[in-house]
Write a protein that holds these residues in place. Structure first.
Motif, PDB file in Angstrom:
ATOM      1  N   ASP A   1       0.829  -1.206   0.000  1.00  0.00           N
ATOM      2  CA  ASP A   1       0.000   0.000   0.000  1.00  0.00           C
ATOM      3  C   ASP A   1       0.863   1.256   0.000  1.00  0.00           C
ATOM      4  OD1 ASP A   1      -2.270  -1.582   0.047  1.00  0.00           O
ATOM      5  OD2 ASP A   1      -2.577  -1.361   2.212  1.00  0.00           O
TER       6      ASP A   1
ATOM      7  N   ARG B   1       2.488   1.547  -3.512  1.00  0.00           N
ATOM      8  CA  ARG B   1       1.498   1.952  -4.518  1.00  0.00           C
ATOM      9  C   ARG B   1       1.158   3.436  -4.399  1.00  0.00           C
ATOM     10  NH1 ARG B   1      -2.221  -2.049  -6.865  1.00  0.00           N
ATOM     11  NH2 ARG B   1      -1.359  -4.108  -6.546  1.00  0.00           N
TER      12      ARG B   1
ATOM     13  N   CYS C   1       3.491   1.293 -13.958  1.00  0.00           N
ATOM     14  CA  CYS C   1       3.801   0.410 -12.844  1.00  0.00           C
ATOM     15  C   CYS C   1       2.830  -0.752 -12.882  1.00  0.00           C
ATOM     16  CB  CYS C   1       3.687   1.159 -11.516  1.00  0.00           C
ATOM     17  SG  CYS C   1       3.919   0.105 -10.066  1.00  0.00           S
TER      18      CYS C   1
ATOM     19  N   ALA D   1       1.944  -4.661 -11.061  1.00  0.00           N
ATOM     20  CA  ALA D   1       2.206  -5.690 -10.062  1.00  0.00           C
ATOM     21  C   ALA D   1       2.450  -7.005 -10.800  1.00  0.00           C
ATOM     22  CB  ALA D   1       1.019  -5.815  -9.119  1.00  0.00           C
TER      23      ALA D   1
ATOM     24  N   TYR E   1       6.966  -5.697  -8.502  1.00  0.00           N
ATOM     25  CA  TYR E   1       6.501  -4.671  -9.435  1.00  0.00           C
ATOM     26  C   TYR E   1       7.494  -4.492 -10.573  1.00  0.00           C
ATOM     27  CZ  TYR E   1       3.035  -3.343  -5.996  1.00  0.00           C
ATOM     28  OH  TYR E   1       1.976  -3.367  -5.135  1.00  0.00           O
TER      29      TYR E   1
END
Length: 157
Positions: free
Chosen positions: A87, A90, A102, A104, A111
């Motif tokens: 989190d 991000r 970006c 995942a 990433y």
């Protein structure tokens, strides 16, 4: 939204090739009236099939001559008083202008970042002052782009 038909797909291909195409121009390509094309495009926009319209800028033309792909691994442990490392990462990545994409990932790294910078000095500052100082980042590996063999924003509809 119901399934896309052949005309919807042709409209999408036309707009992906030229986002500034007029409804008259698209109508000629798909053999519909401009008003019918307008209705279909509005429906595609409302259902978020068409996300947005943008100008595609060549990075080199604005002084951004170095592109790199960075595989980033985050720390895995979390403490109850800290936010989740993913989190935190991000949220931070949204604020870094050098990062233009970006994603995942599955596998060893968490990433993949596409980073666009002016030169190696700019890249070094980004890595040393931003990415590696982030509390969630454990490791990163970089690959520099030597040549773009294919670059498109169009999806195969």
């Amino acid at each position: 939204m119901e399934a896309l038909d052949k005309i919807d797909r042709l409209i999408l291909r036309t707009l992906q090739a030229d986002g500034r195409a007029t409804y008259d121009q698209i109508a000629e390509q798909v053999s519909l009236s401009p008003s019918a094309v307008l209705r279909r495009v509005k429906r595609l926009e409302e259902h978020r099939v068409i996300d947005r319209y943008v100008a595609l800028v060549q990075p080199e033309a604005v002084g951004l001559g170095l592109t790199a792909y960075l595989n980033v691994r985050l720390e895995k442990h979390t403490e109850t008083h800290k936010r989740n490392p993913m989190d935190l990462f991000r949220a931070s990545v949204q604020t870094w202008p050098e990062v233009v994409e970006c994603a995942a990932l599955t596998g060893d790294m968490d990433y993949l970042l596409r980073v666009v910078v002016a030169d190696m000095a700019h890249y070094s500052r980004f890595i040393m002052d931003t990415l590696l100082k982030h509390p969630s980042v454990e490791d990163c590996k970089t690959s520099f782009v030597l040549d773009r063999v294919k670059a498109t924003t169009a999806v195969p509809v």
